[in-house]
Design a protein around this motif. Sequence first.
Motif, PDB file in Angstrom:
ATOM      1  N   LEU A  18       0.805  -1.215   0.000  1.00  0.00           N
ATOM      2  CA  LEU A  18       0.000   0.000   0.000  1.00  0.00           C
ATOM      3  C   LEU A  18       0.846   1.276   0.000  1.00  0.00           C
ATOM      4  O   LEU A  18       0.510   2.226  -0.726  1.00  0.00           O
ATOM      5  N   PRO A  19       1.934   1.355   0.815  1.00  0.00           N
ATOM      6  CA  PRO A  19       2.766   2.559   0.688  1.00  0.00           C
ATOM      7  C   PRO A  19       3.301   2.771  -0.720  1.00  0.00           C
ATOM      8  O   PRO A  19       3.345   3.908  -1.214  1.00  0.00           O
ATOM      9  N   ALA A  20       3.712   1.676  -1.375  1.00  0.00           N
ATOM     10  CA  ALA A  20       4.199   1.802  -2.748  1.00  0.00           C
ATOM     11  C   ALA A  20       3.077   2.247  -3.684  1.00  0.00           C
ATOM     12  O   ALA A  20       3.277   3.093  -4.572  1.00  0.00           O
ATOM     13  N   ALA A  21       1.873   1.712  -3.479  1.00  0.00           N
ATOM     14  CA  ALA A  21       0.743   2.086  -4.339  1.00  0.00           C
ATOM     15  C   ALA A  21       0.374   3.555  -4.144  1.00  0.00           C
ATOM     16  O   ALA A  21       0.138   4.288  -5.117  1.00  0.00           O
ATOM     17  N   PHE A  22       0.340   4.007  -2.883  1.00  0.00           N
ATOM     18  CA  PHE A  22      -0.001   5.403  -2.624  1.00  0.00           C
ATOM     19  C   PHE A  22       1.084   6.338  -3.154  1.00  0.00           C
ATOM     20  O   PHE A  22       0.784   7.443  -3.619  1.00  0.00           O
ATOM     21  N   SER A  23       2.326   5.907  -3.080  1.00  0.00           N
ATOM     22  CA  SER A  23       3.406   6.730  -3.630  1.00  0.00           C
ATOM     23  C   SER A  23       3.258   6.859  -5.139  1.00  0.00           C
ATOM     24  O   SER A  23       3.459   7.942  -5.712  1.00  0.00           O
ATOM     25  N   GLY A  24       2.916   5.767  -5.794  1.00  0.00           N
ATOM     26  CA  GLY A  24       2.681   5.820  -7.234  1.00  0.00           C
ATOM     27  C   GLY A  24       1.520   6.729  -7.591  1.00  0.00           C
ATOM     28  O   GLY A  24       1.575   7.488  -8.569  1.00  0.00           O
ATOM     29  N   ILE A  25       0.450   6.669  -6.772  1.00  0.00           N
ATOM     30  CA  ILE A  25      -0.701   7.547  -7.013  1.00  0.00           C
ATOM     31  C   ILE A  25      -0.300   9.013  -6.835  1.00  0.00           C
ATOM     32  O   ILE A  25      -0.738   9.900  -7.584  1.00  0.00           O
ATOM     33  N   ALA A  26       0.548   9.275  -5.832  1.00  0.00           N
ATOM     34  CA  ALA A  26       0.997  10.647  -5.595  1.00  0.00           C
ATOM     35  C   ALA A  26       1.766  11.183  -6.798  1.00  0.00           C
ATOM     36  O   ALA A  26       1.546  12.323  -7.247  1.00  0.00           O
ATOM     37  N   LEU A  27       2.671  10.371  -7.339  1.00  0.00           N
ATOM     38  CA  LEU A  27       3.420  10.798  -8.522  1.00  0.00           C
ATOM     39  C   LEU A  27       2.498  10.986  -9.716  1.00  0.00           C
ATOM     40  O   LEU A  27       2.650  11.940 -10.500  1.00  0.00           O
ATOM     41  N   LEU A  28       1.532  10.086  -9.863  1.00  0.00           N
ATOM     42  CA  LEU A  28       0.603  10.186 -10.978  1.00  0.00           C
ATOM     43  C   LEU A  28      -0.249  11.450 -10.871  1.00  0.00           C
ATOM     44  O   LEU A  28      -0.564  12.093 -11.888  1.00  0.00           O
ATOM     45  N   THR A  29      -0.601  11.831  -9.641  1.00  0.00           N
ATOM     46  CA  THR A  29      -1.400  13.043  -9.447  1.00  0.00           C
ATOM     47  C   THR A  29      -0.650  14.287  -9.905  1.00  0.00           C
ATOM     48  O   THR A  29      -1.225  15.186 -10.539  1.00  0.00           O
ATOM     49  N   ILE A  30       0.649  14.340  -9.594  1.00  0.00           N
ATOM     50  CA  ILE A  30       1.465  15.472 -10.038  1.00  0.00           C
ATOM     51  C   ILE A  30       1.496  15.550 -11.561  1.00  0.00           C
ATOM     52  O   ILE A  30       1.349  16.626 -12.164  1.00  0.00           O
ATOM     53  N   VAL A  31       1.660  14.407 -12.201  1.00  0.00           N
ATOM     54  CA  VAL A  31       1.717  14.373 -13.666  1.00  0.00           C
ATOM     55  C   VAL A  31       0.375  14.789 -14.261  1.00  0.00           C
ATOM     56  O   VAL A  31       0.312  15.551 -15.243  1.00  0.00           O
ATOM     57  N   ILE A  32      -0.723  14.300 -13.675  1.00  0.00           N
ATOM     58  CA  ILE A  32      -2.059  14.639 -14.184  1.00  0.00           C
ATOM     59  C   ILE A  32      -2.317  16.140 -14.057  1.00  0.00           C
ATOM     60  O   ILE A  32      -2.875  16.770 -14.967  1.00  0.00           O
ATOM     61  N   ALA A  33      -1.905  16.723 -12.914  1.00  0.00           N
ATOM     62  CA  ALA A  33      -2.080  18.173 -12.743  1.00  0.00           C
ATOM     63  C   ALA A  33      -1.335  18.947 -13.814  1.00  0.00           C
ATOM     64  O   ALA A  33      -1.826  19.954 -14.336  1.00  0.00           O
ATOM     65  N   TYR A  34      -0.142  18.478 -14.173  1.00  0.00           N
ATOM     66  CA  TYR A  34       0.644  19.147 -15.221  1.00  0.00           C
ATOM     67  C   TYR A  34      -0.026  18.998 -16.588  1.00  0.00           C
ATOM     68  O   TYR A  34      -0.121  19.959 -17.362  1.00  0.00           O
ATOM     69  N   LEU A  35      -0.542  17.775 -16.881  1.00  0.00           N
ATOM     70  CA  LEU A  35      -1.159  17.549 -18.183  1.00  0.00           C
ATOM     71  C   LEU A  35      -2.484  18.283 -18.326  1.00  0.00           C
ATOM     72  O   LEU A  35      -2.797  18.809 -19.406  1.00  0.00           O
ATOM     73  N   LEU A  36      -3.261  18.334 -17.244  1.00  0.00           N
ATOM     74  CA  LEU A  36      -4.531  19.048 -17.315  1.00  0.00           C
ATOM     75  C   LEU A  36      -4.314  20.531 -17.578  1.00  0.00           C
ATOM     76  O   LEU A  36      -5.125  21.189 -18.254  1.00  0.00           O
ATOM     77  N   ALA A  37      -3.240  21.076 -17.045  1.00  0.00           N
ATOM     78  CA  ALA A  37      -2.955  22.500 -17.251  1.00  0.00           C
ATOM     79  C   ALA A  37      -2.707  22.823 -18.718  1.00  0.00           C
ATOM     80  O   ALA A  37      -2.928  23.955 -19.160  1.00  0.00           O
ATOM     81  N   LEU A  38      -2.264  21.841 -19.509  1.00  0.00           N
ATOM     82  CA  LEU A  38      -2.008  22.083 -20.921  1.00  0.00           C
ATOM     83  C   LEU A  38      -3.293  22.377 -21.690  1.00  0.00           C
ATOM     84  O   LEU A  38      -3.266  23.024 -22.750  1.00  0.00           O
ATOM     85  N   TYR A  39      -4.430  21.864 -21.168  1.00  0.00           N
ATOM     86  CA  TYR A  39      -5.708  22.044 -21.865  1.00  0.00           C
ATOM     87  C   TYR A  39      -6.564  23.133 -21.216  1.00  0.00           C
ATOM     88  O   TYR A  39      -7.716  23.320 -21.595  1.00  0.00           O
ATOM     89  N   ALA A  40      -6.025  23.833 -20.226  1.00  0.00           N
ATOM     90  CA  ALA A  40      -6.771  24.907 -19.563  1.00  0.00           C
ATOM     91  C   ALA A  40      -6.673  26.186 -20.391  1.00  0.00           C
ATOM     92  O   ALA A  40      -5.720  26.370 -21.170  1.00  0.00           O
ATOM     93  N   PRO A  41      -7.644  27.079 -20.275  1.00  0.00           N
ATOM     94  CA  PRO A  41      -7.563  28.365 -21.010  1.00  0.00           C
ATOM     95  C   PRO A  41      -6.361  29.174 -20.548  1.00  0.00           C
ATOM     96  O   PRO A  41      -5.918  29.062 -19.402  1.00  0.00           O
ATOM     97  N   GLU A  42      -5.832  29.951 -21.459  1.00  0.00           N
ATOM     98  CA  GLU A  42      -4.633  30.719 -21.144  1.00  0.00           C
ATOM     99  C   GLU A  42      -4.885  31.779 -20.074  1.00  0.00           C
ATOM    100  O   GLU A  42      -4.030  32.069 -19.254  1.00  0.00           O
TER     101      GLU A  42
END
Length: 409
Positions: A18-42
């Motif tokens: 579970l710690p490894a899974a939550f750590s992976g989710i944490a990293l994935l969340t950072i990446v998703i936040a970065y990718l979502l920002a690419l499609y946000a209005p300027e």
Amino acid sequence: MSYLKFKLRQLVQRMWFLPAAFSGIALLTIVIAYLLALYAPEELPFVMPANAVQTILQILASSLLTVAVFALSTVVSAFSGASAATTPRAVPLIAGDLRAQTSISVFIGAFLFSIVGIIGLSVGIYSEAGRLFLFVVTLGVVVLVVTSLIRWIGQISAIGRVGYTISAVETATRGAIETMAEFPFLGGQRLEGEPAGEPIPAPHSGYVQHCDLPGLQKLAEEHDLQINVMARPGTYATPVKPLMLVEGAADEELRERLSACFVLGENRTFDSDPRFGMIVLGEIGDKAMSAGINDPGTGIVVIDTATRLLVEWTEEPVEVRHDRIFVRPIRPADVLEDVYRPTARDGAAIVEVMIRLMKSLETVAECNPAFTRAAHDFARVTLRRVEAAMTLDDDLATLKAVADWIRTD
């Protein structure tokens, strides 16, 4: 239970999973936040300063590492306490407790989320929209951490205590009993009488942790075999004792494929092995009878726990899924000896414990017909132990009055 499900359950119960899974989710969340920002209005209605998010992340990063280390040290202390007060065989249940693992995993995952978020903000990879998304996620992480802290306060007051450990063993044993009630012969047929066939031994010594009956059935159908399973989960297998007896022709390659359907390990597991849970309960009750601990109350709690489990123990006939596989039933006498004999042997001189043991056996004999004869037989043996151990005639007379239900035949 399929082989894949068995392995998945073992993986989930690992302390690191579970710690490894939550750590992976944490990293994935950072990446998703970065990718979502690419499609946000300027242009956004407002600007999120970088230091606003970074300050919160720095607070989380500086505090959560300490909290995670403290939580882990608490769990390690609980392992030690449970091993000393009950039995080392119960420690895997505490280590596999998903509630404790989830709290620790949240702390570690939130710490890693904070570190990676600070790094991203420091190097400037986030746009204004990215900082906004990161801020929203950070608020969610804060709520999750606070909730986990509150839950953890309640957990550390109970984890590792004798009552908590007994409850964990009862839950695991009940799960194995329910699995057995659904598939009393692992999905095969009941093996009666003396089986015949060519013996296939274990490739090495170890406890049978899982038996892949679908795999055995498939091989039996392909090669026209009848397989008599001699080693249920929980059996200690060796190269001199057969895992199974095979009726039909089996070459060396087929013998290896058949033996590969049995998972062997160094330790017994609670999955599909209700007798192991009973053994662990017996060990806890027996330790409570020792002179160093001298805790008859815990012995009585263990007996009451065993009573509940034995009343629920069933092996009702069900639909046979694997008609070419035959499996021996579990002997009721073996189950009673697993859970009661240690306490009956070492607590024979303690009248309170023996009275509760006799009442427990009476309840099991009346409520579960499968255990009626075994309960009467074990009660007679226990009474002889008590007669040899008790020194006060009044105590012995009191116990015999409670045990007047025992048949003399």
